[in-house]
Design a protein around this motif. Structure first.
Motif, PDB file in Angstrom:
ATOM      1  N   GLU A 234       9.989  -7.314  10.746  1.00 26.80           N
ATOM      2  CA  GLU A 234      10.403  -7.251   9.348  1.00 26.80           C
ATOM      3  C   GLU A 234      11.796  -7.816   9.158  1.00 26.80           C
ATOM      4  OE1 GLU A 234      10.345  -3.319   7.787  1.00 26.80           O
ATOM      5  OE2 GLU A 234      11.950  -2.620   9.094  1.00 26.80           O
TER       6      GLU A 234
ATOM      7  N   VAL B  31       0.843  -1.194   0.000  1.00 26.89           N
ATOM      8  CA  VAL B  31       0.000   0.000   0.000  1.00 26.89           C
ATOM      9  C   VAL B  31       0.880   1.246   0.000  1.00 26.89           C
ATOM     10  CG1 VAL B  31      -1.765  -1.197   1.363  1.00 26.89           C
ATOM     11  CG2 VAL B  31      -0.083   0.237   2.510  1.00 26.89           C
ATOM     12  N   GLN B  32       0.233   2.373  -0.192  1.00 29.84           N
ATOM     13  CA  GLN B  32       0.933   3.651  -0.031  1.00 29.84           C
ATOM     14  C   GLN B  32       0.233   4.451   1.052  1.00 29.84           C
ATOM     15  OE1 GLN B  32       2.020   5.732  -3.561  1.00 29.84           O
ATOM     16  NE2 GLN B  32       2.645   7.575  -2.454  1.00 29.84           N
TER      17      GLN B  32
ATOM     18  N   VAL C   8       5.691   3.896   0.855  1.00 27.84           N
ATOM     19  CA  VAL C   8       5.207   2.673   0.213  1.00 27.84           C
ATOM     20  C   VAL C   8       5.770   1.464   0.950  1.00 27.84           C
ATOM     21  CG1 VAL C   8       5.270   1.294  -1.904  1.00 27.84           C
ATOM     22  CG2 VAL C   8       4.999   3.773  -2.036  1.00 27.84           C
TER      23      VAL C   8
ATOM     24  N   ARG D 196       8.261   7.628  12.232  1.00 27.97           N
ATOM     25  CA  ARG D 196       8.821   8.232  13.432  1.00 27.97           C
ATOM     26  C   ARG D 196       8.573   9.730  13.498  1.00 27.97           C
ATOM     27  NH1 ARG D 196      12.175   5.707  16.676  1.00 27.97           N
ATOM     28  NH2 ARG D 196      12.591   4.002  15.252  1.00 27.97           N
TER      29      ARG D 196
ATOM     30  N   LYS E 112       9.833  -5.553   3.919  1.00 29.54           N
ATOM     31  CA  LYS E 112       9.533  -4.263   4.533  1.00 29.54           C
ATOM     32  C   LYS E 112       8.074  -4.260   4.977  1.00 29.54           C
ATOM     33  CE  LYS E 112       9.804   0.667   3.433  1.00 29.54           C
ATOM     34  NZ  LYS E 112      10.193   1.637   2.383  1.00 29.54           N
TER      35      LYS E 112
ATOM     36  N   GLY F  85      10.242  -3.425  14.006  1.00 26.01           N
ATOM     37  CA  GLY F  85      11.512  -3.724  13.342  1.00 26.01           C
ATOM     38  C   GLY F  85      11.917  -5.177  13.424  1.00 26.01           C
TER      39      GLY F  85
ATOM     40  N   LYS G 118       6.986   2.051  13.629  1.00 29.86           N
ATOM     41  CA  LYS G 118       7.649   3.289  14.062  1.00 29.86           C
ATOM     42  C   LYS G 118       8.848   3.664  13.193  1.00 29.86           C
ATOM     43  CE  LYS G 118       8.893   5.329  18.503  1.00 29.86           C
ATOM     44  NZ  LYS G 118       8.989   5.025  19.938  1.00 29.86           N
ATOM     45  N   THR G 119       9.525   2.646  12.661  1.00 31.76           N
ATOM     46  CA  THR G 119      10.721   2.915  11.841  1.00 31.76           C
ATOM     47  C   THR G 119      10.405   3.901  10.722  1.00 31.76           C
ATOM     48  OG1 THR G 119      11.545   0.705  12.310  1.00 31.76           O
ATOM     49  CG2 THR G 119      12.509   1.827  10.414  1.00 31.76           C
ATOM     50  N   TYR G 120       9.236   3.766  10.124  1.00 32.29           N
ATOM     51  CA  TYR G 120       8.924   4.577   8.946  1.00 32.29           C
ATOM     52  C   TYR G 120       8.017   5.768   9.252  1.00 32.29           C
ATOM     53  CZ  TYR G 120      10.777   0.286   7.122  1.00 32.29           C
ATOM     54  OH  TYR G 120      11.586  -0.789   6.900  1.00 32.29           O
TER      55      TYR G 120
ATOM     56  N   PRO H 266       6.923  -0.128  17.439  1.00 32.33           N
ATOM     57  CA  PRO H 266       8.108  -0.647  16.738  1.00 32.33           C
ATOM     58  C   PRO H 266       7.843  -2.057  16.197  1.00 32.33           C
ATOM     59  CG  PRO H 266       8.609  -0.026  19.032  1.00 32.33           C
ATOM     60  CD  PRO H 266       7.128  -0.081  18.899  1.00 32.33           C
TER      61      PRO H 266
END
Lengths: 327, 492
Positions: A144, A68-69, A74, A94, A150, A141, A90-92, A139
């Motif tokens: 993944e 998805v976007q 993405v 933040r 991802k 992380g 959270k990584t993406y 989080p």
């Protein structure tokens, strides 16, 4: 892959709370549900022109991923009816502004620090998107990294409430239908697309869980469907008659924090029925669901995950609360 | 049979016969009892381990191993009668009907939270980098049904994928190892007869599928595929880096390419006539190969290639080398009798790679495919680090080796910090070895080039001994020590 080494997603919400990295203290799950209710976020309304959308899914182990976007980001979301709403990695995300306790709902655990945000646009496919979607940020992380793909979050239950989803896991495809106010498909159906021989089973959305009546060895039980669970789970407190249908395959020890070791059992459930449809030899993990039962004030006997969803063609109408099973 | 026979032989009128029959029945009943196997079951909400007295200890061992019951002390209890360990772990131990019964309530099982943490942390890692292709052997050749519909090779880094038909479809995408299996970022354009897309692509093996209106589909024109692990197929495409070509022989019926890349197979690699020459495009991994052409059964070397060696039968094998050799050079040691090279690239075999003596030291040019490698020199019989290479890393046993990157594909740059004495890089690609990679001081900061495999990588900088996340990378995630690690996704 053995069913035992699979992951259930609802647990992720807990696993990946900040407390995990501080040494596996699991006492403060990040996403709590308020007793008696599901998500306290408003249900996002699906928008876009398509009445029927075919989504190519990817899989990591037995996780169902949709690309998805979200605004400009993405990545893959895990389809997870065990999560109450959109949950973001959270990584993406933040840098998204956080708010907490605004809803005063009890959804947010973990000491009250804000971990909620809102995304402007979530595009599932060219003809299906959501605007202004509330989400939790946690989080993810470790997940993944473990899965090698991802994963930007979890596509939780409240995003599905106005949709019907047909699962074609063998073909790597989900078909999503938009629904009218009455819960009927808005798509004008061809004869082929009509439900045909599918059997309709009433399911219940209670406390944010999709509950399905299940029979094991003539015992009537209540399981919930968790599309983010990589294996089925059976409550360890189930009756003797239920366990007559379980063949144990392995016991594994789990080290908690400072506690003595605890046991986890895996095995095979030789037969289960959902409204007369039989499911033979399914992987099952046996766990104590008392904590879950106490949160939900509900008599949950187990969880149906990927091995249930992939066994035969099925569809779920989240609005009407109906499960359709094909022979 | 045996019983019938006995009944016929004996008269039932004799009392001795009845006694015999009674004894026989006892024997039959005894042997008809279930085998005395130890068991592990669920019963009445409890786990139940049953060990019959006198049962074979190998059966107890099998039970323990099969169900992973090692911690309970079953073997010790069975042999010595001391069940303290099991009792300490909450098991109730009793002797019932000539069996030791161990019971423990299932309510002692972990809760859902712990269960899920467990499932997460122990889930198998074999699925990391899903769908990334693995070469089996150094050579790859395409196998398409219709050559006019196969991907059109434009150059080393560009080709056009095609899908014939499906003109009624609304959207067609291609998804593969070259775009991390994204389902949305490579849409095809509609043509008169189907769909196509020009792709940037590297030489090598690629896996892919088309997605037609949301439905996955292998390339119907491609005969070469691998299982996708979910009852489906991934199509296989090799983007070639070598065009083997032999001009002339226009009347030949069959021209074959054979070399040590395919064990000199005389049938496998059939060349095609294209204009005035026979051709075959292939992908070859970096390395040095010998080859010949077989024209209607007669072997020829490649006259257009000046590199050749004797084939040992009075003829020549043509030689092709792919990849730039890395020069392993050890300065000094002029009095040594022998210098050898060993590393993870040759399974640390000390007897395989000899350096040649040159002015001022020893050298060996050696082709390696892109990757990060560890190695040592062996001077006479002493293993030493490469004195001219400051980069080292240690293995799981703490042994320090020299570290070299071949075919670097990523450059780490830390801007500023020029007042610092030393900046190092550590990450999953160096086993988090703190002393591994010393970054180079440059005009605007510090940098180092490394090879990163496709997928996710975590890393940190170590600035004068202090671990920090990359201040220029917004992506980082929490780690187990409560700080953070920077995150990179490397696209294949």
């Amino acid at each position: 892959m053995q069913g035992f080494f699979r992951l259930t997603i609802l647990g992720l919400l807990v696993i990946f709370s900040g407390s995990l990295v501080a040494g596996f203290d699991l006492n403060s799950p990040l996403v709590k549900r308020k007793k008696g209710r599901g998500s306290d976020f408003p249900d996002p309304i699906p928008q876009g022109e398509s009445a029927k959308i075919s989504i190519p899914i990817k899989r990591a182990g037995n996780l169902i991923l949709m690309e998805v976007q979200i605004d400009s980001i993405v990545g893959n979301l895990i389809l997870d009816t065990g999560a109450p709403h959109l949950v973001l990695n959270k990584t993406y995300f933040r840098n998204y502004p956080l708010y907490g306790n605004v809803m005063a709902s009890g959804i947010t655990g973990g000491g009250g620090a804000g971990n909620q945000t809102r995304v402007s646009r979530l595009v599932v496919a060219p003809g299906l998107y959501y605007s202004d979607v509330d989400a939790d940020i946690v989080p993810l992380g470790h997940l993944e990294s473990r899965k090698g793909v991802k994963i930007i979050g979890l596509f939780g239950l409240n995003l599905l409430k106005r949709l019907e989803i047909e699962f074609h896991l063998d073909e790597g495809e989900l078909i999503i239908y938009r629904l009218s106010r009455s819960g009927a498909r808005t798509q004008v159906e061809t004869a082929e697309e009509k439900l045909g021989k599918a059997k309709t089973i009433r399911i219940f959305l209670e406390n944010g869980l999709l509950l399905v009546p299940v029979t094991i060895n003539e015992k009537r039980l209540r399981f919930y469907i968790d599309t983010g669970a990589e294996t089925n789970i059976l409550h360890s407190g189930s009756s003797k008659k239920v366990f007559e249908k379980v063949q144990l395959s392995r016991r594994t020890m789990l080290s908690g924090t400072g506690k003595e070791q605890a046991e986890v059992l895996s095995g095979e459930l030789s037969e289960m029925f959902v409204d007369g449809h039989s499911y033979i030899n399914m992987d099952v993990t046996i766990a104590n669901l008392n904590s879950l039962r106490s949160v939900y004030d509900s008599s949950i006997d187990g969880m149906l995950g990927y091995s249930f969803l992939s066994r035969r063609k099925l569809a779920i109408n989240f609005m009407k609360g109906e499960l359709y099973l094909w022979d | 049979m045996g019983l019938n026979h006995l009944f016929n032989l004996w008269s039932f009128k004799k009392p001795t016969s009845w006694i015999f029959l009674f004894l026989l029945c006892l024997q039959v009943i005894a042997t008809a009892q279930p085998a005395k196997n130890p068991t592990y079951t669920l019963s009445e909400g409890e786990m139940l381990i049953s060990i019959p007295n006198g049962c074979d200890s190998s059966l107890v061992d099998s039970l323990i191993i099969h169900y992973n019951l090692q911690d309970i002390g079953i073997k010790e209890g069975y042999q010595t009668g001391n069940w303290t360990k099991a009792r300490q772990l909450g098991w109730v131990v009793k002797e019932v009907k000539k069996s030791m019964i161990l019971k423990k309530s299932l309510s002692e099982l972990s809760g859902l939270d712990e269960l899920k943490m467990f499932l997460m942390l122990t889930s198998q890692q074999g699925e990391i980098n899903p769908g990334y292709p693995v070469m089996i052997g150094p050579l790859g050749v395409n196998n398409f049904k219709k050559s006019e519909l196969q991907p059109k090779f434009i150059n080393d880094s560009l080709c056009v994928f095609q899908l014939s038909g499906f003109t009624q479809a609304e959207h067609v995408f291609i998804s593969g190892s070259f775009n991390n299996w994204s389902t949305i970022n490579l849409p095809l354009s509609k043509t008169n007869t189907g769909w196509d897309i020009e792709l940037k692509i590297k030489p090598g093996k690629h896996l892919y599928k088309f997605i037609v209106d949301g439905k996955w589909m292998e390339d119907p024109n491609n005969s070469q595929w691998e299982s996708d692990g979910f009852n489906g197929k991934n199509s296989v495409y090799y983007h070639s880096n070598v065009l083997f070509k032999i001009p002339g022989y226009l009347n030949a019926k069959k021209v074959i390419l054979a070399g040590n890349f395919n064990d000199w197979n005389e049938r496998e690699l059939r060349m095609k006539l294209n204009g005035d020459a026979w051709e075959l495009p292939v992908y070859l991994e970096d390395g040095t190969y010998g080859y010949k052409f077989i024209v209607d059964g007669t072997w020829y070397h490649d006259t257009a290639n000046p590199n050749s060696v004797s084939d040992g039968s009075g003829g020549l094998n043509s030689i092709i080398t792919l990849g730039k050799p890395h020069l392993f050079r050890l300065p000094g040691y002029e009095n040594a009798g022998q210098v050898r090279l060993a590393g993870d690239f040759n399974a640390w075999n000390p007897d395989e790679l000899n350096l040649s003596k040159v002015d001022g030291g020893w050298e060996l040019p050696y082709v390696l495919k892109p990757g990060n490698y560890t190695y040592k020199y062996i001077v006479d019989n002493s293993w030493i680090l490469d004195p001219s290479n400051p980069q080292t890393t240690s293995d799981n046993n703490g042994i320090v080796n020299s570290f070299v990157t071949i075919g670097a594909n990523f450059r780490f740059v830390l801007k500023d910090h020029l007042d610092k004495k030393e900046v190092k890089l550590a990450g999953d690609f160096t086993n988090w070895e703190a002393s591994a990679l010393t970054m180079k001081r440059e005009e605007l900061g510090w940098s180092i080039q490394v090879y990163l495999s496709p997928g996710k990588h975590l890393y940190k900088y170590i600035i004068d001994g202090t671990w920090v996340t990359d201040p220029q990378n917004p992506l980082w995630e929490e780690n187990e020590v409560g700080t953070g690690n920077s995150v990179i996704w490397q696209i294949p």
